[in-house]
Scaffold this active site. Structure first.
Site, PDB file in Angstrom:
ATOM      1  N   HIS A  17       0.826  -1.206   0.000  1.00  0.00           N
ATOM      2  CA  HIS A  17       0.000   0.000   0.000  1.00  0.00           C
ATOM      3  C   HIS A  17       0.862   1.258   0.000  1.00  0.00           C
ATOM      4  O   HIS A  17       1.561   1.529   0.983  1.00  0.00           O
ATOM      5  CB  HIS A  17      -0.904  -0.029   1.236  1.00  0.00           C
ATOM      6  CG  HIS A  17      -1.870   1.082   1.322  1.00  0.00           C
ATOM      7  ND1 HIS A  17      -1.972   1.894   2.430  1.00  0.00           N
ATOM      8  CD2 HIS A  17      -2.808   1.531   0.446  1.00  0.00           C
ATOM      9  CE1 HIS A  17      -2.938   2.784   2.245  1.00  0.00           C
ATOM     10  NE2 HIS A  17      -3.454   2.590   1.053  1.00  0.00           N
ATOM     11  N   HIS A  65      -0.624  10.905  -3.005  1.00  0.00           N
ATOM     12  CA  HIS A  65      -1.950  10.516  -2.533  1.00  0.00           C
ATOM     13  C   HIS A  65      -2.886  11.691  -2.306  1.00  0.00           C
ATOM     14  O   HIS A  65      -3.985  11.735  -2.862  1.00  0.00           O
ATOM     15  CB  HIS A  65      -1.850   9.708  -1.234  1.00  0.00           C
ATOM     16  CG  HIS A  65      -3.181   9.271  -0.714  1.00  0.00           C
ATOM     17  ND1 HIS A  65      -3.943  10.047   0.147  1.00  0.00           N
ATOM     18  CD2 HIS A  65      -3.906   8.149  -0.949  1.00  0.00           C
ATOM     19  CE1 HIS A  65      -5.073   9.426   0.413  1.00  0.00           C
ATOM     20  NE2 HIS A  65      -5.072   8.269  -0.231  1.00  0.00           N
TER      21      HIS A  65
END
Length: 256
Positions: A17, A65
């Protein structure tokens, strides 16, 4: 037929991740979604890396992100308000910025889960991914962004794997609850994986019924974001195909 993204790789799948940032690396200033984080995941033996992308003000698709730089860098600007050169300089001591195009060339053996975070990044990301689409899964929480990215990729002769956005996932959970088997099959027909949390807003998203329906349609189920080893093992024992985790190194040892 199974998409190449899901072929010839270990099962259960461990998806790193945002790359891999160990506590020691974090204390040294390394950030998620950076060149260093991807390299660390690769070195740990991960074959799958989940990353996010945005578009800079000069039109470059970069791995990052958040919409704003604040959490990672302390800078209050948004990604779309800085140039590639500015963001590269900001991230120089945080693990190194990498563009989507450079990422796909620099790590030819890795498979990437690319999450399009903003609509304006969808079409350029799709075009960049097209030549590499055999080892890319395209997704987005924003279903319209996912579909735009897929369309751009396919227009450039690419055919990536894909998992659904939030609205499609909600529709699937509702159809399962109402036992609308035809609708469930139609939703799953265009997907390669369901990448979901165990629960969201107090509602169980992952259920045995969902897992069974997905597998009957040839769709894998990947659960995010799981960092506890006991929970990883529990989910895999239930039949989950992949674990999305911040600690790919730990997961690879626990599930190997």
């Amino acid at each position: 037929m199974t998409h190449p993204y899901l072929q010839f790789a270990p099962h259960p799948r461990v998806l790193a991740h945002r790359g891999l940032v160990t506590p020691d690396e974090a204390s040294a200033g390394v950030a998620e979604n950076t060149l260093a984080a991807v390299a660390a995941a690769d070195a740990a033996g991960a074959r799958y890396v989940e990353l996010d992308c945005h578009l800079t003000t000069d039109g470059e698709v970069v791995i990052f992100h958040d919409q704003k730089l604040t959490r990672v860098t302390g800078d209050e600007r948004r990604v779309r308000d800085v140039t590639l050169a500015e963001l590269t300089a900001i991230m120089q001591d945080r693990g190194g910025l990498i563009t989507l195009a450079d990422l796909l060339v620099a790590f030819p053996e890795l498979r990437f889960n690319v999450d399009v975070k903003v609509p304006e990044a969808a079409e350029p990301a799709g075009r960049i991914i097209a030549p590499h689409s055999d080892r890319v899964l395209l997704t987005s929480f924003d279903e319209s962004a996912r579909l735009r990215a897929l369309a751009a990729c396919r227009a450039a002769d690419g055919s990536p794997a894909t998992s659904p956005g939030r609205t499609v996932m909600i529709s699937l959970v509702l159809a399962l609850a109402l036992r609308q088997s035809g609708r469930v099959r139609r939703i799953l027909a265009s997907l390669d994986a369901l990448q979901i949390p165990v629960r969201m807003s107090g509602i169980n998203v992952f259920t045995p019924r969902l897992l069974r329906a997905a597998h009957e349609a040839g769709v894998e189920v990947h659960i995010w974001t799981i960092n506890d080893v006991a929970e990883m093992r529990r989910l895999v024992a239930l039949g989950v195909d992949g674990i999305v985790t911040d600690r790919a190194d730990v997961a690879l040892r626990a599930l190997g």
